[in-house]
Write a protein that holds these residues in place. Structure first.
Motif, short mmCIF file in Angstrom:
data_model
loop_
_atom_site.label_atom_id
_atom_site.label_comp_id
_atom_site.label_asym_id
_atom_site.label_seq_id
_atom_site.Cartn_x
_atom_site.Cartn_y
_atom_site.Cartn_z
N ASP A 1 -2.56 0.05 6.56
CA ASP A 1 -2.90 1.48 6.65
C ASP A 1 -2.81 1.87 8.11
O ASP A 1 -3.77 1.70 8.88
CB ASP A 1 -4.31 1.74 6.09
N ARG B 1 -4.36 6.51 8.36
CA ARG B 1 -5.67 7.14 8.55
C ARG B 1 -6.30 6.67 9.86
O ARG B 1 -6.28 5.46 10.18
CB ARG B 1 -6.60 6.80 7.38
N ASP C 1 -3.44 -4.40 3.05
CA ASP C 1 -4.15 -3.12 2.89
C ASP C 1 -3.11 -2.00 3.03
O ASP C 1 -2.10 -2.18 3.72
CB ASP C 1 -5.20 -2.99 4.00
N THR C 2 -3.33 -0.90 2.34
CA THR C 2 -2.43 0.26 2.52
C THR C 2 -3.27 1.54 2.59
O THR C 2 -4.45 1.53 2.20
CB THR C 2 -1.41 0.42 1.36
N GLN D 1 -11.12 -0.62 11.01
CA GLN D 1 -12.01 -0.91 9.86
C GLN D 1 -11.67 -2.26 9.24
O GLN D 1 -12.54 -3.12 9.06
CB GLN D 1 -11.87 0.21 8.82
N THR E 1 -9.79 -1.07 1.10
CA THR E 1 -10.00 -1.89 2.29
C THR E 1 -11.16 -2.87 2.07
O THR E 1 -11.07 -4.06 2.40
CB THR E 1 -10.26 -0.96 3.50
MG LIG Z 1 -8.75 1.86 3.35
#
Ligand SMILES: [Mg+2]
Ligand SMILES: Nc1nc2c(ncn2[C@@H]2O[C@H](COP(=O)(O)OP(=O)(O)OP(=O)(O)O)[C@@H](O)[C@H]2O)c(=O)[nH]1
Length: 363
Positions: free
Chosen positions: A202, A205, A254-255, A211, A179
């Motif tokens: 993502d 999470r 992002d993943t 984030q 990230t």
């Molecule tokens: Mg991340």
């Protein structure tokens, strides 16, 4: 960065140089051919007698062996002198170099390759040497390291040469810095004049969407996001549609972190690939993980494919083994090194610059 390795390489350099100097000192000065009166020789002219070099075959016969050894005697000009470097002259520093590379997490096949290149270039062919033996050693070491690091990949150039939007998918295991890297690369591309959108892929999470959103907001980059738990393929599909509709140059996806042996998460990544059709799949791992990072990068490449690698936390890595090994092992270039927690702490990976850093300056 890589200070332990840098220091060790400096010691090895002087070992190689002093061993070669010793070999040079043990050999006779070349005799000067007689010239007609009044003619001055600009450089010493070796007579045929100045080359009393037994062939490898002759040596082998003398020593009772059938065939010459693998390493034949060759001539190297050192400080305007002809010097023979034998395998035995560099055997010890070569062994030390091998140990230093292994201790600093350079993968075994990569270490073998570097040693083989050093041996081949020092013992295997005739070379004209400049001012010092150290130059010979450094240039040999430089080309051995560059040989395993490959060509690198210039992202700005890649984007300029490809149809827009260029879609970049970031993959890797948990907590390696994906990230943060997405944010840093976004900032880097903006500074290089490209427009960027980030896909918050993502959705797994807790807190991951917030984030990446926080980073993107700070950097003035648009984020495409869905609810937590949503299908990441759908998020990244939307990010691509947004980029097309708004003439955005680059999509950074992002993943969630995942291990290659988690089948369901790897299937999800496969689905993302099919839906998003990334131009570049970038594997992110930590330089500090050393050999583990190299092994994981290889496994990810085999499982879902990888086009390039980013190594983060190079600022915390005294060894440099992963940086030296990963491109050769995976067969894909390193794109960037992460060098800290700030948005500017990212360094395009130019193999020549990294090798200069390893071989130059004080550690
Ligand atoms: Mg991340
Ligand atoms: N020193 C240093 N820290 C870094 C670097 N890159 C990332 N970090 C730190 O590593 C930690 C994890 O970074 P993330 O970007 O959240 O990692 P991630 O891979 O996205 O993590 P998951 O999404 O949980 O899989 C954060 O504290 C970052 O600040 C780097 O190059 N150097």
């Amino acid at each position: 960065m890589f200070d332990s390795l840098k220091k060790k390489l400096q010691n090895i350099r002087s070992k190689f140089a002093s061993n070669i100097e010793e070999a040079a000192a043990a050999q006779p000065e070349p005799q000067v051919a007689e010239l007609p009166a009044g003619v001055e020789a600009k450089e010493p002219v070796p007579t045929p007698a100045a080359e009393p070099v037994p062939s490898a075959a002759e040596e082998a016969v003398e020593e009772g062996r059938q065939k010459p050894t693998f390493f034949e005697r060759v001539k190297v000009l050192v400080r305007d002198r002809e010097v023979l470097i034998l395998e035995k002259d560099i055997e010890e520093p070569l062994f030390e170099l091998e140990m230093v590379l292994l201790e600093n997490d350079v993968a075994l096949p990569v270490t073998d390759e570097i040693i083989a290149r050093m041996r081949r270039d020092l013992v295997g062919r005739q070379r004209k040497i400049g001012a010092s033996v150290d130059d010979l050693v450094v240039s040999t070491l430089r080309s051995a390291l560059c040989g395993v690091l490959g060509e690198g990949l210039d992202l700005s150039r890649y984007i300029r040469e490809h149809e827009r939007p260029v879609k970049i998918l970031f993959t890797g295991v948990n907590g390696t810095g994906k990230t943060t890297t997405v944010a840093k690369v976004g900032h880097y591309l903006q500074k290089n004049g490209f427009s960027v959108v980030i896909g918050a892929g993502d959705t797994f999470r807790a807190g991951a969407i917030e984030q990446i959103r926080t980073h993107a907001d700070r950097l003035g980059i648009k984020t495409i996001q869905h609810q937590a738990g949503a299908d990441p393929s759908a998020v990244l599909f939307d990010a691509v549609q947004y980029a097309k509709a708004h003439d955005i140059d680059v999509i950074l996806a992002d993943t969630a972190g995942r291990f290659h042996n988690r089948a369901n998460l790897m299937n999800q990544l496969e689905k993302i690939r099919r839906v998003m059709k990334p131009d570049l799949v970038v594997y992110v791992d930590e330089a500090v993980a050393g050999n583990d990072a190299v092994i994981r990068a290889d496994e990810f490449n085999k499982a879902v494919g990888t086009d390039a690698v980013v190594l983060t936390k190079a600022d915390m890595d005294p060894k440099g083994g992963a940086a030296i090994s990963v491109a050769h092992t995976v067969g894909k270039p390193i794109l960037f090194l992460g060098t800290g927690q700030g948005y500017d702490d990212i360094m395009p990976f130019d193999p020549r610059v990294v090798v200069d850093e390893l071989l130059g300056g004080e550690a």
